[in-house]
Design an enzyme around this catalytic site. Structure first.
Site, PDB file in Angstrom:
ATOM      1  N   PRO A   1       0.827  -1.202   0.000  1.00  0.00           N
ATOM      2  CA  PRO A   1       0.000   0.000   0.000  1.00  0.00           C
ATOM      3  C   PRO A   1       0.863   1.254   0.000  1.00  0.00           C
ATOM      4  O   PRO A   1       1.965   1.263   0.560  1.00  0.00           O
ATOM      5  CB  PRO A   1      -0.817  -0.117   1.289  1.00  0.00           C
ATOM      6  CG  PRO A   1      -0.026  -1.039   2.156  1.00  0.00           C
ATOM      7  CD  PRO A   1       0.688  -1.980   1.243  1.00  0.00           C
ATOM      8  N   LYS A   2       0.371   2.293  -0.643  1.00  0.00           N
ATOM      9  CA  LYS A   2       1.065   3.598  -0.687  1.00  0.00           C
ATOM     10  C   LYS A   2       0.440   4.516   0.350  1.00  0.00           C
ATOM     11  O   LYS A   2      -0.739   4.838   0.288  1.00  0.00           O
ATOM     12  CB  LYS A   2       0.936   4.214  -2.078  1.00  0.00           C
ATOM     13  CG  LYS A   2       1.381   5.671  -2.161  1.00  0.00           C
ATOM     14  CD  LYS A   2       2.888   5.813  -1.976  1.00  0.00           C
ATOM     15  CE  LYS A   2       3.332   7.258  -2.208  1.00  0.00           C
ATOM     16  NZ  LYS A   2       2.879   8.173  -1.114  1.00  0.00           N
TER      17      LYS A   2
END
Length: 202
Positions: free
Chosen positions: A33-34
């Site tokens: 995930p960013k």
């Protein structure tokens, strides 16, 4: 092999509109995930008894603004360099505004905010261990050593191991669910080196 000394310029992400499929990149496809925070590096002393340093991606030192992370670094081994994302939780969600206030604070204000809105470090790469630079080690091995570090040291908040999957379907599910959470922007696809390709949500 030289010991990493700040400032170190991390490799930055390149934006993509879609999630790459299997075989699109060299090596095994890994997805993370960013998070919407500040890219940062944590340097623990090498040799021992030196200062802990927190460096922004532009080379700015942040340790005076985030004293709680410096204190928490006592749980980390010497000669370590972690690459990751600084985030701040406020009212049950990640708050970029609160993180900006932390990064601009100093002195007594920094000490007060460390209690009110403590920072967390989400580690996604290990660039150095035991004073040995790992930039040319394959990413999969660095990730395994990072996971082992969290296990061996029993690390917990403010240290967080960035979630990772090799399953594209799982990553797609992250895009449709996690990106609705404030502070999560999309996916990052780590490359063989210390950088990454970034995939934004469609």
């Amino acid at each position: 092999m030289p010991v990493l000394r700040p400032p170190v310029e991390p490799m930055l992400a390149q934006a993509r509109d879609t999630v790459p499929g299997p075989g699109a990149l060299p090596g095994e496809l890994r997805l993370q995930p960013k998070f919407d925070g500040y890219r940062a590096l944590v340097f623990t002393p090498w040799p021992a008894h030196g200062p802990v340093l927190l460096q922004s991606r532009r080379g700015r030192f942040l340790q005076d603004r985030l004293p709680e992370l410096v204190d928490a670094a006592a749980a980390l081994p010497d000669g370590l360099v972690l690459d990751g994302e600084l985030v701040v939780w406020a009212q049950g969600r990640m708050s970029f505004e609160a993180l900006q206030r932390r990064a601009a604070s100093s002195g007594r204000t920094a000490a007060r905010l460390a209690q009110e809105t403590p920072a967390h470090f989400i580690a996604f790469d290990l660039l150095q261990a035991d004073g040995q630079e790992l930039l040319h080690v394959p990413y999969g091995e660095r990730r395994a050593r990072l996971e082992q570090l969290f296990t061996d040291r029993g690390l917990s908040a403010p240290w967080t191991l960035c979630p990772e999957t090799t399953d594209v379907a799982t990553a797609q599910e992250w895009l449709t669910s996690w990106t609705q959470v404030s502070g999560i922007e999309g996916l990052v696809v780590p490359a063989r080196g210390p950088g990454a390709l970034q995939g934004a949500p469609p």
